[in-house]
Scaffold this active site. Structure first.
Site, mmCIF file in Angstrom:
data_model
loop_
_atom_site.group_PDB
_atom_site.id
_atom_site.type_symbol
_atom_site.label_atom_id
_atom_site.label_comp_id
_atom_site.label_asym_id
_atom_site.label_seq_id
_atom_site.Cartn_x
_atom_site.Cartn_y
_atom_site.Cartn_z
ATOM 1 N N VAL A 223 18.029 64.867 75.630
ATOM 2 C CA VAL A 223 16.447 64.694 75.612
ATOM 3 C C VAL A 223 16.289 63.321 76.432
ATOM 4 O O VAL A 223 17.063 62.068 75.955
ATOM 5 C CB VAL A 223 16.192 64.880 74.517
ATOM 6 C CG1 VAL A 223 14.106 63.841 74.056
ATOM 7 C CG2 VAL A 223 15.625 65.810 73.493
ATOM 8 N N ASP A 332 24.802 59.087 59.727
ATOM 9 C CA ASP A 332 24.730 58.218 60.520
ATOM 10 C C ASP A 332 22.656 57.688 60.806
ATOM 11 O O ASP A 332 22.724 57.226 61.616
ATOM 12 C CB ASP A 332 25.208 58.489 61.829
ATOM 13 C CG ASP A 332 25.570 57.226 62.695
ATOM 14 O OD1 ASP A 332 24.915 55.375 61.776
ATOM 15 O OD2 ASP A 332 26.787 56.742 63.379
ATOM 16 N N ASN A 337 21.351 56.028 66.763
ATOM 17 C CA ASN A 337 21.484 57.447 66.876
ATOM 18 C C ASN A 337 19.703 58.168 67.442
ATOM 19 O O ASN A 337 19.664 59.283 66.894
ATOM 20 C CB ASN A 337 21.936 58.211 65.775
ATOM 21 C CG ASN A 337 23.760 57.655 65.443
ATOM 22 O OD1 ASN A 337 24.286 57.206 66.986
ATOM 23 N ND2 ASN A 337 24.141 57.491 64.637
ATOM 24 N N ASP A 350 24.238 62.156 66.346
ATOM 25 C CA ASP A 350 24.440 62.327 65.727
ATOM 26 C C ASP A 350 24.954 62.493 64.420
ATOM 27 O O ASP A 350 24.511 62.020 63.222
ATOM 28 C CB ASP A 350 25.327 60.819 65.692
ATOM 29 C CG ASP A 350 26.097 60.781 67.041
ATOM 30 O OD1 ASP A 350 25.811 61.035 67.778
ATOM 31 O OD2 ASP A 350 25.791 58.707 67.700
ATOM 32 N N GLU A 352 27.005 63.459 62.497
ATOM 33 C CA GLU A 352 28.678 63.723 61.983
ATOM 34 C C GLU A 352 28.676 63.243 60.045
ATOM 35 O O GLU A 352 30.119 63.709 59.808
ATOM 36 C CB GLU A 352 29.470 63.657 62.853
ATOM 37 C CG GLU A 352 29.764 62.294 63.280
ATOM 38 C CD GLU A 352 30.426 61.546 64.467
ATOM 39 O OE1 GLU A 352 31.084 62.438 65.503
ATOM 40 O OE2 GLU A 352 30.773 60.399 64.700
#
Length: 463
Positions: A223, A332, A337, A350, A352
């Site tokens: 994006v 996060d 992010n 992000d 994770e």
């Protein structure tokens, strides 16, 4: 969903001409040397410019370099004067008279980019016959955990044209986290996309076999837009968010907190059960237990951090009486992010660190990560952004949107600072592993925010 706003123009200089002249100049300082791999990072600022390059020489003083270049007047500069000798002297003074780190950017990978490109092209054709991966790049703004490759699909009917690939970290790079569960990240993105209205990039393919690229990975839509920078942080002068008006930053803040509110409210708890952490006790106890295990992994065979251990002890003193019903946490949860179209979120990235946890775990992280950057900026003599993402305003916005009044936020902001400290310690030990820094006698000084974390442990930070 893709943002269409172009990135503001940062320079009118000719990159090839700059490269030629840089190479010629370098040889006047280091005979026989050559500047190779000269690039202008996409995350370049809007004031002084940055060039990245490596020195090819039998005995270079360092290998990887960054060059800060006074802004080109033809680019309609942000500031009237760019005093590079003043900046240079400031860095030398800070390095000589403080323990603040002024190191090179930490190394992020030991993989061979050309080899990765060849193998990615071969793999893509197994998923989309006749396709070709073109324009494969590794962004300079790449993270220190999972790695990102950017590429485009050349095919008559691609599912999307511009792609981003998230690759489990290379073990040879001294990883930041012990495990990189790419199927878990991929599933999290699919769940959030299916059950919320958050702008999550379309997840295209998951590859669990490490064979094609050396590690598991997934591919998602890329994006376009702009991201608040981490290096140098958006709290410093010279980037689009710092240059924005108070009203524009308030719009961005409101939209960002609304993202968290919708994420926490819209994902059914049963759909997030796969993110529950193992262990005994409720979701918060399991989350903290996992962080203790991570800390033990970081210091295995290395100096322990008395400050981090004091912070864990202080958490027990502040432990919430009722942590509440856990929800899907982004993990996060910070503006670095998010890809923004103007000042509106266009993509949430992000995942994770996603987990099942109390709402306040995300809120504490959002609040403290901004404070982390702001405090660093103030330490270097700038004003920062003190009115942006203020704790009281974030808590009020969230309560108005969800009906849930955040509780025990002294605990959760301390927990965020502690978690970030463990990550910072790992990154510092990683730099030491690669010979980029020396380990001091007091390992707590490796934690960039050791002062604010100590104040939180003592209960004086928010005063």
């Amino acid at each position: 969903m893709a943002a269409t706003a172009p990135r503001p123009r940062t320079s009118t200089r000719d990159p090839q001409e700059i490269t030629r002249r840089l190479t010629a100049w370098l040889r006047t300082r280091l005979p026989g040397a050559q500047a190779v791999g000269v690039t202008v990072p996409e995350s370049n600022g809007l004031s002084s410019e940055t060039l990245l390059f490596e020195i090819d020489h039998p005995e270079p003083p360092v290998r990887a370099c960054a060059l800060r270049l006074a802004a080109d007047p033809a680019a309609y500069t942000v500031f009237p004067v760019y005093d590079m000798p003043r900046q240079y002297r400031t860095m030398r003074v800070v390095a000589e008279h403080t323990d603040l780190p002024v190191p090179p950017r930490p190394r992020t990978s030991t993989r061979d980019p050309q080899e990765i490109t060849r193998r990615l092209t071969a793999w893509l054709r197994t998923r989309l016959p006749g396709a070709q991966a073109v324009g494969v790049t590794v962004p300079e703004s790449n993270g220190l955990s999972s790695e990102t490759l950017l590429f485009e699909i050349d095919h008559p009917e691609p599912p999307v044209r511009a792609c981003a690939l998230r690759l489990a970290a290379d073990p040879a790079a001294y990883t930041v986290f012990p495990v990189y569960d790419m199927p878990r990240q991929y599933r999290t993105m699919r769940v959030v996309a299916e059950h919320t209205d958050l702008p999550v990039p379309r997840a295209l393919w998951l590859e669990e076999d490490p064979g094609p690229l050396g590690a598991p990975f997934f591919v998602m839509e890329r994006v376009e837009g702009r991201v608040p920078p981490d290096v140098m942080p958006y709290t410093y002068q010279g980037n689009w968010l710092h240059a924005a008006s108070d009203e524009e930053r308030e719009r961005l803040e409101a939209a960002t907190i609304a993202l968290l509110a919708r994420l926490h409210d819209q994902v059914p708890s049963r759909q997030a059960e796969f993110l529950a952490l193992p262990g005994e006790g409720d979701a918060l106890r399991r989350h903290v237990t996992a962080q203790r295990a991570y800390y033990e992994w970081v210091v295995d065979g290395l100096a322990r951090s008395p400050l981090i251990e004091d912070a864990f002890d202080r958490l027990e003193d502040l432990w919430p009486r009722d942590p509440g019903t856990p929800v899907l946490n982004w993990g996060d949860a910070r503006i670095g992010n998010i890809v923004y179209d103007g000042f509106a979120p266009a993509a949430v990235l992000d995942w994770e660190m996603a987990a099942l946890a109390p709402r306040e775990v995300d809120l504490g992280w959002t609040i403290y990560l901004h404070r982390f950057f702001h405090d660093l900026t103030v330490a270097f003599g700038q004003r920062g952004l003190p009115e942006f993402l203020r704790r009281d305003r974030v808590e009020t916005r969230y309560a108005d949107l969800t009906g849930h009044t955040p509780r025990d936020m002294d605990f959760y902001t301390l927990y965020a600072a502690l978690r970030h400290a463990v990550v910072m310690l790992r990154i510092a030990y990683r730099q030491a592993h690669f010979g980029e820094v020396a380990v001091p006698a007091d390992p707590d000084t490796l934690i960039l925010h050791h002062g604010s974390l100590r104040a939180m442990v003592q209960g004086s930070y928010w005063n």
